[in-house]
Scaffold this motif. Structure first.
Motif, PDB file in Angstrom:
ATOM      1  N   MET A   1     -22.119   8.968  25.718  1.00 40.32           N
ATOM      2  CA  MET A   1     -21.376   8.487  26.883  1.00 40.32           C
ATOM      3  C   MET A   1     -22.317   8.255  28.060  1.00 40.32           C
ATOM      4  O   MET A   1     -22.236   7.225  28.736  1.00 40.32           O
ATOM      5  CB  MET A   1     -20.311   9.503  27.301  1.00 40.32           C
ATOM      6  N   LEU A   2     -23.196   9.203  28.300  1.00 41.24           N
ATOM      7  CA  LEU A   2     -24.128   9.085  29.414  1.00 41.24           C
ATOM      8  C   LEU A   2     -25.048   7.880  29.223  1.00 41.24           C
ATOM      9  O   LEU A   2     -25.230   7.071  30.139  1.00 41.24           O
ATOM     10  CB  LEU A   2     -24.940  10.378  29.545  1.00 41.24           C
ATOM     11  N   ILE A   3     -25.583   7.738  28.027  1.00 43.40           N
ATOM     12  CA  ILE A   3     -26.466   6.604  27.728  1.00 43.40           C
ATOM     13  C   ILE A   3     -25.712   5.285  27.884  1.00 43.40           C
ATOM     14  O   ILE A   3     -26.222   4.329  28.479  1.00 43.40           O
ATOM     15  CB  ILE A   3     -27.078   6.740  26.317  1.00 43.40           C
ATOM     16  N   GLY A   4     -24.493   5.212  27.355  1.00 42.05           N
ATOM     17  CA  GLY A   4     -23.701   3.986  27.467  1.00 42.05           C
ATOM     18  C   GLY A   4     -23.407   3.622  28.916  1.00 42.05           C
ATOM     19  O   GLY A   4     -23.525   2.462  29.313  1.00 42.05           O
ATOM     20  N   LEU A   5     -23.044   4.618  29.707  1.00 41.75           N
ATOM     21  CA  LEU A   5     -22.748   4.361  31.119  1.00 41.75           C
ATOM     22  C   LEU A   5     -23.991   3.880  31.870  1.00 41.75           C
ATOM     23  O   LEU A   5     -23.915   2.993  32.715  1.00 41.75           O
ATOM     24  CB  LEU A   5     -22.167   5.615  31.776  1.00 41.75           C
ATOM     25  N   ILE A   6     -25.145   4.456  31.542  1.00 42.00           N
ATOM     26  CA  ILE A   6     -26.387   4.035  32.194  1.00 42.00           C
ATOM     27  C   ILE A   6     -26.808   2.653  31.698  1.00 42.00           C
ATOM     28  O   ILE A   6     -27.135   1.769  32.485  1.00 42.00           O
ATOM     29  CB  ILE A   6     -27.514   5.073  31.946  1.00 42.00           C
ATOM     30  N   ALA A   7     -26.784   2.464  30.383  1.00 38.69           N
ATOM     31  CA  ALA A   7     -27.285   1.210  29.796  1.00 38.69           C
ATOM     32  C   ALA A   7     -26.457  -0.006  30.210  1.00 38.69           C
ATOM     33  O   ALA A   7     -27.013  -1.085  30.426  1.00 38.69           O
ATOM     34  CB  ALA A   7     -27.314   1.328  28.272  1.00 38.69           C
ATOM     35  N   LEU A   8     -25.156   0.150  30.340  1.00 41.83           N
ATOM     36  CA  LEU A   8     -24.285  -0.982  30.660  1.00 41.83           C
ATOM     37  C   LEU A   8     -24.087  -1.183  32.168  1.00 41.83           C
ATOM     38  O   LEU A   8     -23.492  -2.175  32.588  1.00 41.83           O
ATOM     39  CB  LEU A   8     -22.917  -0.791  29.989  1.00 41.83           C
ATOM     40  N   ARG A   9     -24.597  -0.283  32.968  1.00 45.24           N
ATOM     41  CA  ARG A   9     -24.357  -0.274  34.420  1.00 45.24           C
ATOM     42  C   ARG A   9     -24.801  -1.551  35.119  1.00 45.24           C
ATOM     43  O   ARG A   9     -24.090  -2.078  35.974  1.00 45.24           O
ATOM     44  CB  ARG A   9     -25.080   0.928  35.022  1.00 45.24           C
ATOM     45  N   LYS A  10     -25.971  -2.068  34.791  1.00 41.34           N
ATOM     46  CA  LYS A  10     -26.495  -3.232  35.503  1.00 41.34           C
ATOM     47  C   LYS A  10     -25.659  -4.491  35.285  1.00 41.34           C
ATOM     48  O   LYS A  10     -25.779  -5.435  36.050  1.00 41.34           O
ATOM     49  CB  LYS A  10     -27.951  -3.492  35.124  1.00 41.34           C
ATOM     50  N   GLY A  11     -24.818  -4.505  34.281  1.00 44.21           N
ATOM     51  CA  GLY A  11     -23.951  -5.649  34.048  1.00 44.21           C
ATOM     52  C   GLY A  11     -22.777  -5.717  35.011  1.00 44.21           C
ATOM     53  O   GLY A  11     -22.127  -6.745  35.128  1.00 44.21           O
ATOM     54  N   PHE A  12     -22.510  -4.627  35.705  1.00 45.09           N
ATOM     55  CA  PHE A  12     -21.385  -4.572  36.638  1.00 45.09           C
ATOM     56  C   PHE A  12     -21.850  -4.969  38.036  1.00 45.09           C
ATOM     57  O   PHE A  12     -22.985  -4.710  38.412  1.00 45.09           O
ATOM     58  CB  PHE A  12     -20.787  -3.160  36.658  1.00 45.09           C
ATOM     59  N   THR A  13     -20.954  -5.596  38.795  1.00 44.29           N
ATOM     60  CA  THR A  13     -21.261  -6.010  40.159  1.00 44.29           C
ATOM     61  C   THR A  13     -20.138  -5.571  41.089  1.00 44.29           C
ATOM     62  O   THR A  13     -19.013  -5.326  40.642  1.00 44.29           O
ATOM     63  CB  THR A  13     -21.402  -7.553  40.257  1.00 44.29           C
ATOM     64  N   GLY A  14     -20.444  -5.485  42.369  1.00 44.59           N
ATOM     65  CA  GLY A  14     -19.424  -5.228  43.382  1.00 44.59           C
ATOM     66  C   GLY A  14     -18.608  -3.975  43.145  1.00 44.59           C
ATOM     67  O   GLY A  14     -19.140  -2.921  42.806  1.00 44.59           O
ATOM     68  N   THR A  15     -17.288  -4.107  43.289  1.00 50.53           N
ATOM     69  CA  THR A  15     -16.410  -2.941  43.169  1.00 50.53           C
ATOM     70  C   THR A  15     -16.389  -2.388  41.744  1.00 50.53           C
ATOM     71  O   THR A  15     -16.213  -1.186  41.563  1.00 50.53           O
ATOM     72  CB  THR A  15     -14.965  -3.258  43.615  1.00 50.53           C
ATOM     73  N   SER A  16     -16.598  -3.235  40.757  1.00 54.05           N
ATOM     74  CA  SER A  16     -16.630  -2.711  39.383  1.00 54.05           C
ATOM     75  C   SER A  16     -17.832  -1.777  39.203  1.00 54.05           C
ATOM     76  O   SER A  16     -17.726  -0.754  38.537  1.00 54.05           O
ATOM     77  CB  SER A  16     -16.651  -3.841  38.349  1.00 54.05           C
ATOM     78  N   ARG A  17     -18.956  -2.106  39.836  1.00 54.36           N
ATOM     79  CA  ARG A  17     -20.144  -1.223  39.760  1.00 54.36           C
ATOM     80  C   ARG A  17     -19.848   0.093  40.468  1.00 54.36           C
ATOM     81  O   ARG A  17     -20.254   1.152  39.998  1.00 54.36           O
ATOM     82  CB  ARG A  17     -21.355  -1.916  40.369  1.00 54.36           C
ATOM     83  N   THR A  18     -19.143   0.044  41.600  1.00 52.25           N
ATOM     84  CA  THR A  18     -18.794   1.279  42.314  1.00 52.25           C
ATOM     85  C   THR A  18     -17.976   2.205  41.419  1.00 52.25           C
ATOM     86  O   THR A  18     -18.275   3.399  41.301  1.00 52.25           O
ATOM     87  CB  THR A  18     -18.006   0.956  43.599  1.00 52.25           C
ATOM     88  N   TRP A  19     -16.951   1.669  40.766  1.00 53.13           N
ATOM     89  CA  TRP A  19     -16.121   2.483  39.877  1.00 53.13           C
ATOM     90  C   TRP A  19     -16.913   2.972  38.665  1.00 53.13           C
ATOM     91  O   TRP A  19     -16.739   4.108  38.226  1.00 53.13           O
ATOM     92  CB  TRP A  19     -14.867   1.716  39.451  1.00 53.13           C
TER      93      TRP A  19
END
Length: 186
Positions: free
Chosen positions: A81-99
């Motif tokens: 879970m931790l790896i997935g959240l870190i690895a996929l993080r840069k694909g999110f922008t704006g408010t989706s990245r905040t959440w």
């Protein structure tokens, strides 16, 4: 002096958060939802069917009990879970990245708690001299309820992030490197 042209393929993280983001996000969310299904099955076994806690092991645990009782398995999922959240993080922008970041922050703590449980299982030392491996917040709440809570507080902001990611604002859409967004509404 001759100049060389170096043509390298983009790093995997770039593809992961660009052209392949939708694929990997879907795979990750499938794993997360399957894990949730296990917790829900265990809750039903405990509180609806009235099974004793030692028998309420979820679906996989009933079929293969060592999977449920293995701290390695629980830690491995927390790490995934931790790896997935870190690895996929840069694909999110704006408010989706905040959440997504909120979910990631909570998962850092959840991962720490599982690491603490794993260390106890491997060493035989138990927090507060408990008879079994015990996490910090487990000193205040039963393990089943605590892990339902942990998974909920990681999952809810993650779902909000994914929904916001799929329905970005125009500014967020223009900053996206992936194809996860649904078509813009008219």
């Amino acid at each position: 002096m001759a100049t060389e042209t170096i043509s390298a393929s983009p790093p995997k993280v770039s593809r992961l958060n660009g052209a392949q983001h939708k694929l990997w996000l879907n795979i990750f969310m499938f794993i997360v939802i399957a894990h949730w299904a296990e917790h829900i099955a265990q809750a039903i076994q405990l509180w609806v069917l009235g099974w004793p806690p030692k028998q309420a092991l979820g679906v996989i645990g009933v079929l293969y009990p060592p999977a449920f009782t293995s701290e390695w398995m629980h830690y491995g999922y927390a790490l995934l879970m931790l790896i997935g959240l870190i690895a996929l993080r840069k694909g999110f922008t704006g408010t989706s990245r905040t959440w997504w970041n909120i979910s990631l922050g909570i998962q850092v703590w959840h991962h720490f708690e599982h690491l603490l449980l794993l260390v106890q299982a491997q060493t035989g030392w138990h927090l507060a001299d408990r008879p079994v491996p015990t996490s910090i917040l487990q000193l205040f709440a039963p393990r089943v309820e605590l892990h339902l809570f942990y998974n909920a507080v990681v999952f809810v902001p993650m779902v909000i992030a994914v929904v916001r990611h799929m329905r970005p604002s125009p500014a967020e859409r223009s900053a996206m490197l992936c194809t996860c967004a649904l078509p813009a509404r008219a």
